[in-house]
Enzyme design. Structure first.
Site, mmCIF file in Angstrom:
data_model
loop_
_atom_site.group_PDB
_atom_site.id
_atom_site.type_symbol
_atom_site.label_atom_id
_atom_site.label_comp_id
_atom_site.label_asym_id
_atom_site.label_seq_id
_atom_site.Cartn_x
_atom_site.Cartn_y
_atom_site.Cartn_z
ATOM 1 N N SER A 199 -4.556 13.660 2.212
ATOM 2 C CA SER A 199 -4.014 12.578 3.023
ATOM 3 C C SER A 199 -2.509 12.532 2.805
ATOM 4 C CB SER A 199 -4.622 11.239 2.601
ATOM 5 O OG SER A 199 -6.019 11.253 2.747
ATOM 6 N N ASP A 321 0.896 10.252 17.770
ATOM 7 C CA ASP A 321 0.089 10.172 16.544
ATOM 8 C C ASP A 321 -1.406 10.274 16.834
ATOM 9 O OD1 ASP A 321 -0.332 9.991 13.770
ATOM 10 O OD2 ASP A 321 -0.766 7.856 13.916
ATOM 11 N N ASP A 323 -3.872 12.016 15.754
ATOM 12 C CA ASP A 323 -4.468 12.875 14.727
ATOM 13 C C ASP A 323 -5.748 13.511 15.262
ATOM 14 O OD1 ASP A 323 -2.539 11.521 13.250
ATOM 15 O OD2 ASP A 323 -3.769 11.427 11.453
HETATM 16 CA CA CA Z 1 -1.307 10.108 11.668
#
Ligand code: CA
Ligand code: CA
Length: 586
Positions: A199, A321, A323
């Site tokens: 992470s 963003d 992901d």
């Molecule tokens: Ca992200």
């Protein structure tokens, strides 16, 4: 029988039942590979390494689920509340689960009595992006393995909770942390492997996948997710990921993101690990022209070598963003070895899991703004005006043009796990329908500092809901039914022959009819649910367990939406449900 003798007999019986401790039993790699086929244990994340979250148990049915009652509940205690996102595991009468602040429990599955608890000592200065959560442990042999917020991998003795070994995944001061459930996979060359990611995608880290030997934690291979970085095998350099500068111009690939923060799934049939990769760094896409492989992608990895067998990029040149970490679930599509994934970007993808070829893709949430659809290869058809603008085009160079984009960066679906039911042939997707104002700003990389180059505010797009549990048909691309929820859904889904179980931030664990979404049962657990439920069978009874404890990314990052859920109370309980004996017997 005299009254006295009866009392003595009953007393002896009660005593023997009361003191009976569950037996700890080793977890073989074979039982993990076959987890989906066995109803009496849950020894993998996803109720099977394929991640379907389906159990064939059918003692709890559409007709009797309204009778479901708590068997017991256990408090996680202390001042350490916050989000509880873990999926519990069950083996021979013992439940193993993790809690916020890197804690682990072993509990008697019948009584809810604690057998042991382990608390990691976390240093000052950890940098978790999205609450102090953990998604679960892994079982292998006589060990319980989990990762900590300071990016360590810890193996505990299954019987005592004592530390057997600890390995450092990476430097938490550089922005690395660990929150996923480790994945255990077989390999013929190395024996059982522990597969982990990292992470820290908002801190300019470089994503990678690693495999370690299950018995001692020794590193076997590493696979960076960003083009230009080189992997390792048995302590030596192996192969480069992609080709340097092919889809990343300049040098930003060196801090390119692609965090593998949600962990992966494994398909015993093709013998491949499937894992997703997060956003490229920084968020400001104008700083990194090109597709930026393999950020925002799904990649298939060979467990023997760590080499990438195929990759599929859901959002090339991401600017929102989005992901690409969401789980890849293996399933049979009318004889085709398929896999499906529901992306943060709002599209649902069906792929051939042998080679990564695109079969079909379609929106699973409404009002998507950033793309009009997907082309025949699954590449998004971008709406140029919906990409946040380049700060260099602004008067002072400090703030690019703002856009309103749907979905929000927290995604049409985030970490909350979907499920696949082979009976209904539907995926049940815990989706969210929301948007965001987003703009870009200049940014430079600094170790341990946020590396975004963006400003944003999440906003609702409907008056009556954000959360939406959707039944998705992977064969037709149709949304078969939707159950709306006022707050964003952040907990995973479980499905059984007739039912779908899921939790809400409002605190309810719900069961709905798998065919039409009609609500059949709910129970208020006292705090928000942001974790996936499980089910298993013990001594002839079917149990359902779920963690309750509001938290995670929404209260921290949710913008205007966070205000609407600010009244939700924190908690920390493991709840277990069953049917009363008189109902179960009918
Ligand atoms: Ca992200
Ligand atoms: Ca099982």
């Amino acid at each position: 029988m005299t009254a006295n003798k009866w009392l003595v007999t009953a007393g002896a019986l009660a005593l023997s039942v009361g003191l009976a401790q569950p037996t700890f039993a080793d977890v073989s790699i074979d039982s993990i590979v076959k987890d989906a086929e066995t109803a009496d244990d849950v020894v993998s994340y996803g109720l099977g390494p394929q991640g379907q979250r389906y159990s064939a148990l059918d003692k709890i049915t559409k007709d009797n689920v309204d009778q479901l009652v708590p068997a017991w509940a256990l408090s996680l205690g202390g001042e350490k509340m916050r989000g509880q996102q873990a999926q519990p595991l069950v083996k021979d009468g013992v439940i193993y689960f993790t809690g916020s602040y890197s804690r682990v429990w072993a509990v008697d599955a019948k009584t809810g009595h604690e057998l042991w608890q382990y608390d990691a000592r976390l240093p000052e200065g950890i940098l978790p992006c999205c609450d102090v959560i953990n998604r679960g442990a892994a079982l292998i042999g006589d060990k319980v393995i989990f990762g900590t917020l300071d990016a360590k991998l810890v193996a505990l003795d299954q019987k005592t909770g004592k530390v057997v070994w600890t390995k450092t995944i990476d430097d938490f001061k550089g922005g690395y942390s660990y929150t996923a459930a480790p994945l255990i996979v077989p390999s013929s060359a190395h024996g059982p492997l522990i597969v982990t990611g990292v992470s820290g995608g908002e801190f300019g880290i470089v994503g990678r996948v690693e495999a370690r030997k299950a018995d001692n934690g020794d590193l076997v291979w590493t696979r960076p997710t960003i083009e230009g970085h080189v992997g390792t095998l048995n302590g030596k350099d192996s192969t480069m990921t992609g080709t340097k500068n092919e889809t990343w111009k300049g040098d930003l690939w060196k801090t390119g993101g692609g965090a593998t923060w949600l962990g992966g799934t494994y398909d015993p049939d093709t013998k491949l690990i499937f894992i997703g990769t997060g956003n490229p760094g920084p968020w400001n896409s104008h700083m990194r022209p090109g597709d930026n492989k393999w950020s925002c992608s799904r990649i298939a990895i060979d467990p023997e070598t760590g080499d990438i067998k195929w990759g599929f990029q859901t959002t090339p040149h991401d600017g929102w963003d989005f992901d690409g970490v969401n789980e890849v679930i293996s399933f049979d599509l009318d004889g085709t070895k398929a896999a499906a994934t529901a992306d943060r970007n709002g599209f649902f993808y069906v792929l051939n899991r042998e080679n990564g070829k695109f079969i079909r893709g379609f929106p699973f949430v409404e009002k998507i703004t950033w793309a009009t659809g997907l082309d025949e290869n699954g590449r998004p058809l971008y709406v140029a005006d919906n990409r946040p603008g380049d700060p260099k085009d602004s008067k002072d160079g400090k703030k690019g043009a703002s856009v309103f984009a749907v979905p929000s960066f927290l995604g049409g679906k985030n970490q909350q796990q979907m499920a696949y039911n082979p009976g209904t042939k539907l995926f049940y997707v815990p989706a969210n329908e929301w948007g965001m104002d987003i703009h870009n700003e200049p940014v430079t990389y600094k170790k341990g500092a946020a590396y975004l180059g963006a400003g944003f505010t999440i906003k609702p797009i409907f008056d009556d809901h954000i959360g939406a549990l959707k039944a998705v048909d992977p064969a037709s691309g149709k949304i078969v039914w939707t159950v709306k929820n006022r707050a964003p859904l952040w907990g995973g889904v479980l499905t059984t022959p007739g039912l779908v179980f899921y939790g809400t931030p409002e605190g309810d664990l719900k069961a709905v009819d798998a065919t039409d979404g009609k609500e059949l049962w709910h129970f208020n657990t006292g705090s928000g649910i942001v974790a996936p439920p499980i089910t298993w069978e013990q001594d002839g009874e079917q149990f359902v367990s779920v963690l309750s404890g509001w938290g995670g990314a929404v209260p921290l990052w949710g913008g205007e939406v966070a205000k609407t859920v600010a009244n939700l109370n924190q908690g920390g309980m493991l709840w277990t449900f069953k049917l009363p004996k008189r109902v179960a017997a009918n």
